[in-house]
Design a protein around this motif. Sequence first.
Motif, PDB file in Angstrom:
ATOM      1  N   ARG B 355     -35.136  -4.076 -23.089  1.00 38.94           N
ATOM      2  CA  ARG B 355     -34.641  -3.499 -24.272  1.00 38.94           C
ATOM      3  C   ARG B 355     -33.990  -2.184 -23.871  1.00 38.94           C
ATOM      4  NH1 ARG B 355     -36.941  -5.210 -29.968  1.00 38.94           N
ATOM      5  NH2 ARG B 355     -36.739  -7.254 -29.912  1.00 38.94           N
ATOM      6  N   MET B 356     -33.068  -1.799 -24.330  1.00 36.23           N
ATOM      7  CA  MET B 356     -32.151  -0.489 -24.283  1.00 36.23           C
ATOM      8  C   MET B 356     -31.404   0.044 -25.448  1.00 36.23           C
ATOM      9  SD  MET B 356     -30.007  -1.759 -21.166  1.00 36.23           S
ATOM     10  CE  MET B 356     -29.240   0.113 -20.607  1.00 36.23           C
ATOM     11  N   LEU B 357     -31.484   1.331 -25.462  1.00 35.24           N
ATOM     12  CA  LEU B 357     -30.227   1.835 -26.253  1.00 35.24           C
ATOM     13  C   LEU B 357     -28.940   1.827 -25.483  1.00 35.24           C
ATOM     14  CD1 LEU B 357     -32.244   5.045 -27.330  1.00 35.24           C
ATOM     15  CD2 LEU B 357     -31.099   3.058 -29.082  1.00 35.24           C
ATOM     16  N   SER B 358     -27.787   1.985 -26.390  1.00 34.14           N
ATOM     17  CA  SER B 358     -26.513   2.242 -25.879  1.00 34.14           C
ATOM     18  C   SER B 358     -26.081   3.644 -25.986  1.00 34.14           C
ATOM     19  CB  SER B 358     -25.437   1.302 -26.573  1.00 34.14           C
ATOM     20  OG  SER B 358     -24.288   1.773 -26.261  1.00 34.14           O
ATOM     21  N   GLY B 359     -25.908   4.289 -25.092  1.00 36.65           N
ATOM     22  CA  GLY B 359     -25.371   5.727 -25.167  1.00 36.65           C
ATOM     23  C   GLY B 359     -23.899   6.035 -25.543  1.00 36.65           C
ATOM     24  N   ALA B 360     -23.126   4.739 -25.474  1.00 45.34           N
ATOM     25  CA  ALA B 360     -21.731   4.960 -25.960  1.00 45.34           C
ATOM     26  C   ALA B 360     -21.526   4.159 -27.169  1.00 45.34           C
ATOM     27  CB  ALA B 360     -20.837   4.197 -24.874  1.00 45.34           C
ATOM     28  N   PHE B 361     -20.364   4.451 -27.757  1.00 44.68           N
ATOM     29  CA  PHE B 361     -19.934   3.935 -28.973  1.00 44.68           C
ATOM     30  C   PHE B 361     -19.589   2.551 -28.826  1.00 44.68           C
ATOM     31  CE2 PHE B 361     -20.418   7.980 -30.590  1.00 44.68           C
ATOM     32  CZ  PHE B 361     -19.256   8.590 -30.447  1.00 44.68           C
ATOM     33  N   HIS B 362     -19.581   1.474 -29.656  1.00 46.74           N
ATOM     34  CA  HIS B 362     -19.133   0.429 -29.200  1.00 46.74           C
ATOM     35  C   HIS B 362     -18.601  -0.253 -30.766  1.00 46.74           C
ATOM     36  CE1 HIS B 362     -19.866  -0.430 -25.259  1.00 46.74           C
ATOM     37  NE2 HIS B 362     -21.178   0.147 -25.390  1.00 46.74           N
ATOM     38  N   ASP B 363     -17.846  -1.150 -30.677  1.00 45.94           N
ATOM     39  CA  ASP B 363     -17.356  -1.975 -32.016  1.00 45.94           C
ATOM     40  C   ASP B 363     -18.597  -2.500 -32.866  1.00 45.94           C
ATOM     41  OD1 ASP B 363     -14.814  -3.013 -30.050  1.00 45.94           O
ATOM     42  OD2 ASP B 363     -14.345  -1.490 -31.769  1.00 45.94           O
ATOM     43  N   ALA B 364     -19.721  -2.855 -32.184  1.00 46.84           N
ATOM     44  CA  ALA B 364     -20.849  -3.519 -33.044  1.00 46.84           C
ATOM     45  C   ALA B 364     -21.553  -2.091 -33.826  1.00 46.84           C
ATOM     46  CB  ALA B 364     -21.854  -3.820 -31.738  1.00 46.84           C
ATOM     47  N   LEU B 365     -21.217  -1.022 -33.288  1.00 47.00           N
ATOM     48  CA  LEU B 365     -21.708   0.084 -34.057  1.00 47.00           C
ATOM     49  C   LEU B 365     -21.314  -0.131 -35.710  1.00 47.00           C
ATOM     50  CD1 LEU B 365     -23.210   3.126 -34.136  1.00 47.00           C
ATOM     51  CD2 LEU B 365     -21.089   3.584 -33.816  1.00 47.00           C
ATOM     52  N   PHE B 366     -19.943  -0.316 -35.657  1.00 51.61           N
ATOM     53  CA  PHE B 366     -19.323  -0.423 -37.165  1.00 51.61           C
ATOM     54  C   PHE B 366     -19.519  -1.841 -37.740  1.00 51.61           C
ATOM     55  CE2 PHE B 366     -17.202   3.531 -37.373  1.00 51.61           C
ATOM     56  CZ  PHE B 366     -17.197   4.035 -35.911  1.00 51.61           C
ATOM     57  N   VAL B 367     -19.531  -2.767 -37.024  1.00 52.49           N
ATOM     58  CA  VAL B 367     -19.678  -4.242 -37.484  1.00 52.49           C
ATOM     59  C   VAL B 367     -21.136  -4.411 -38.280  1.00 52.49           C
ATOM     60  CG1 VAL B 367     -19.296  -6.758 -37.147  1.00 52.49           C
ATOM     61  CG2 VAL B 367     -18.098  -5.179 -35.769  1.00 52.49           C
ATOM     62  N   ASN B 368     -22.114  -3.586 -37.526  1.00 52.45           N
ATOM     63  CA  ASN B 368     -23.276  -3.739 -38.070  1.00 52.45           C
ATOM     64  C   ASN B 368     -23.651  -3.091 -39.381  1.00 52.45           C
ATOM     65  OD1 ASN B 368     -26.257  -4.204 -37.464  1.00 52.45           O
ATOM     66  ND2 ASN B 368     -26.470  -1.935 -37.491  1.00 52.45           N
ATOM     67  N   ARG B 369     -22.596  -2.292 -39.852  1.00 51.76           N
ATOM     68  CA  ARG B 369     -22.756  -1.995 -41.307  1.00 51.76           C
ATOM     69  C   ARG B 369     -22.516  -3.141 -42.285  1.00 51.76           C
ATOM     70  NH1 ARG B 369     -19.286   3.389 -40.691  1.00 51.76           N
ATOM     71  NH2 ARG B 369     -20.646   4.522 -38.981  1.00 51.76           N
ATOM     72  N   VAL B 370     -21.810  -4.113 -41.793  1.00 49.60           N
ATOM     73  CA  VAL B 370     -21.308  -5.302 -42.747  1.00 49.60           C
ATOM     74  C   VAL B 370     -22.015  -6.578 -42.206  1.00 49.60           C
ATOM     75  CG1 VAL B 370     -19.533  -4.176 -43.655  1.00 49.60           C
ATOM     76  CG2 VAL B 370     -19.014  -5.671 -41.582  1.00 49.60           C
ATOM     77  N   ALA B 371     -22.368  -6.762 -41.072  1.00 51.42           N
ATOM     78  CA  ALA B 371     -22.983  -8.062 -40.421  1.00 51.42           C
ATOM     79  C   ALA B 371     -24.221  -7.900 -39.674  1.00 51.42           C
ATOM     80  CB  ALA B 371     -21.783  -9.017 -40.150  1.00 51.42           C
TER      81      ALA B 371
END
Lengths: 416, 416
Positions: B355-371
Motif C-alpha cells: 500500500r502506498m500514497l501517490s505524491g503526484a496528481f492524477h485524474d483519479a484524484l478528481f474522479v474520486n470526487r464523483v465515483a
Amino acid sequence: MTGNPEINGERLLERLDRFAEIGATAGGGVNRQALTELDRKARLLLAELAEARGFGVFQDPAANLFIRRRGKDEKAPPLLIGSHLDSQPSGGRFDGALGTLSAFEVLESLEDAGVETQRPVEVVAWTNEEGCRFAPGCMGSSAFSAGEIPLAWSDMAATDGARFGDELKATIASLPQAAMRDLGFPAYAYLELHIEQGPSLEKEDIPIGIVTGIQGTRWLEVTVSGQTAHAGTTALNYRRDPLRAMIATLNGLYASIMPQDERARFTVGRIAVEPGAINAIPQTALCTIDIRHPDSSEIERLSAAVEQVFSDRAGAERCQVALRQTFDMPPANFPQKVLEVLGRAAVKGGLATTRMLSGAFHDALFVNRVAPAAMIFVPCRDGLSHNEAEYTAPRHVVSGARMLLLSTIEILETEV
Amino acid sequence: MTGNPEINGERLLERLDRFAEIGATAGGGVNRQALTELDRKARLLLAELAEARGFGVFQDPAANLFIRRRGKDEKAPPLLIGSHLDSQPSGGRFDGALGTLSAFEVLESLEDAGVETQRPVEVVAWTNEEGCRFAPGCMGSSAFSAGEIPLAWSDMAATDGARFGDELKATIASLPQAAMRDLGFPAYAYLELHIEQGPSLEKEDIPIGIVTGIQGTRWLEVTVSGQTAHAGTTALNYRRDPLRAMIATLNGLYASIMPQDERARFTVGRIAVEPGAINAIPQTALCTIDIRHPDSSEIERLSAAVEQVFSDRAGAERCQVALRQTFDMPPANFPQKVLEVLGRAAVKGGLATTRMLSGAFHDALFVNRVAPAAMIFVPCRDGLSHNEAEYTAPRHVVSGARMLLLSTIEILETEV
C-alpha cells in the motif's frame, strides 16, 4: 608656498550642477556612460574650463584626460588629483564627478591665490571607471598603471552593441585640443576624493574619511549538482537535492564569516536553480559569492573554507560541487606616509576624520601600484550610490574639497 | 461472469510501441502534448482500434474520449478504467499511455473471452492531464467531476500561443465518429493504472502498488524584501539582507519537516534574487515552496509554521515578508471498499503488493470526487518520469495490466 588658497564652495557647487546636466535623468540622476557622446561632452566642458584658466589639456591613448597646472620644475613628476566623469546608467551626480570637479576646484584655488608649486599638479579624469557599458571597470587607471591597453578590449562590444576600439578612437578624436601623451608616466602621488558609497560616515556623523586601503575582492561561482525528481513522490532518503545542500552551506557561512570578523564581507548576490519548477527537486543550484577582506591571507583562508564546507555538505547530500573563481583583486593598502599627510591636513583644516576601508573599487586601487596614493571619503545620504537618489550635502562637498586642497598642499610640502 | 479473460502481453506491448511512435522524440521519449495534432492522431488511432472490435466511441465537450463495451444492463452506470494519452514535452512513453492502453487491453481481453458483464465497461482517455501546454493539469477529469468547463479556460493561451477554446474545438471536430455525450455522468467506479513516478516499488522490488490516496498539495510563493546595498562597503549591522533571512528560514524547514515526518514532503524548486548582481546585497528574494501531506490538517499546520518562521526570521533581519498561496489541492483518500477489491484481486492473481500514497496528481484524484476510485502503480526505472528515459520493464507492464483486469473483474462482482 606663497598665497592662501581657499576652496570657492559656490563655484564648485555650480560646477557640479552644470556637469549634472550632461546626461541628466528624469529621476534626478545622471546617465553619462563611458565613451558615449555625453562622456565626450563632459570632457569637452572640462577642457574648456581648463583652457579658460590657461591650464594645459592632455589625453593619453586610453582617453584619460589630464588638466595640468605648471610647476616651477616642469620635469618633476606631477601630483595627480582626480577621479572619473563617467556614470552608471541610473547613476548619481556625485559618483566620480565630485572628485574630478573638486580636483579642478583645487587647481583653480591655487591659481586664484597665485600659488607657485614646485611640482606640476594635474587633474585627471580616468576613462570608464564604472565598467557598466564596457567591462571591466577602472579601465583608464588600470591601463595607466599597466602602461598598456589589453588587446582584447578593442573588439569588445558594449551593452548597446558599440565596439570599444571605435568608441575609444571617437572619444579621443572628439577633443583635438587635448595633446596626446604616452600611456603611463611617473607620477609623484595620487589623491582621490570620492563619496563613501556606504553608510558609515553619515551614521557616525563624521565629515571626512581617511581611506587606509581597498579591500581585496574575490568572486566565486559555485554549482552544486544533484538529481531532479518529483517533489511529491520522492521521499527524503531518495533525494539528492543540491539546493538543500547549498542552503545548509550558505546558512553556516552567513552565520560565521561576518559575525566573527567585522572586516570581512560575505555576500550572496545571485542564486539560480534548474529546472526551477515549483514541483521539481532541483537538478542544479548555482550561487555567486563575493568575499572581501583587507588582508589577502584572510581572503585565501575564507575561500578555502568556503570550498571545504561546500564540499563536505554536498557530499553529505550525495551531490557534486564545482567551484570557480571568476574575479580576484588583491587588497590595496595606501602607504602610511600618505595617510599621515592626510591626517596632518585634516588637523590643519580643523576637520574631524576617521580611518576606514573602502569596500568598493576605485581608480586609486590601480594608481597605487605605480605611485603613492590615498583616498578621501565624504558622507552620502543613506550610503546610497549607483542610484539616482545619490546625494551628498553641500557642506560635505565643500569639506571634501577643502580636505583635498589641504592634502594637496601638505603632500607637495612632504616627501612621500 | 463467464469466460476466462487473460491479458495478451504481446499485444499490449506492441500497442505501447505503436502509440510511442506518435510524437516520438530523438531521445526515445514522447512529445505528444494535449490538444495538438499528435494528440488527435493518438485519439484517432484508439478510436479505430475500438471500432475494429465493435466498441462504441464517445467524447464529451472537454474532449474526454470514451471507448464503451456494452453490458447486459445498458442503463447501469459504467465502470470506467483508463488514464490519459497526452504527454510532457520531453515525456516518456509510459506516463498515461500505459494506463490507457492497458485499459483497452482489458476490454479486448474481456471481448476475446466472450465475457458478458452486467455493467458497461468504458476505457477513458482524459484530456490534458499533464497541464504543460495549457495549465492546469487534469483538465478533462476535473471538468468531468465538476460537470462544467470553466469559462476562463477558453481564452487561455498555450505556451506555443494557441488558444485553448480553438484547440479544444478542433480536437473534438477531428474525431467525428465519436458521438458527443454530456459532460459528467454517473459512473460506478474508476480504476487507473499508472507508473509510480517514484523509486519505491523498484527499490523494494514489488510489482504492484495499491494506492490508498493522493497527498494533498499546497504551493506557496514567498517574497522577502530588504534593501540592496554594496557588497563591499556595507557592514553587517547595516545590512537588511532578504536572502540571508530566506536561507536561514529554509535551512530550518529542510532540517525539520521531512526528517520529522516521513509522510511529509517539503521542496523548494525555485529561488529568484533581485537585483541578482554578484556584488549587490539583494533587494528581494523569492522562493517557491511545495508542501505535501496525506493529512489536510497537517498541511494547514505546516503552512502556518512556514509562514511563522519566515515572519520571525525576516523580522530579525529587518526585512518584510509577503507569502501567498498559489495552489491548494486537498488530499484524496480512495474508499476502503475499493482498496479491498484491489487487495482481493492481487491475491487471486498471485501478485505481491504494497500500500502506498501517490505524491503526484492524477485524474483519479478528481474522479474520486464523483465515483469510488483507486489507482494501481507499477515500478518505473530509477523512479524517473517526465523524462525521455522513463522506463517500465515488460514484465511490470504485463503485471500491471493483469492487476487491472483482475481488479476490473473483482469490482464488477462487488458492490462498491
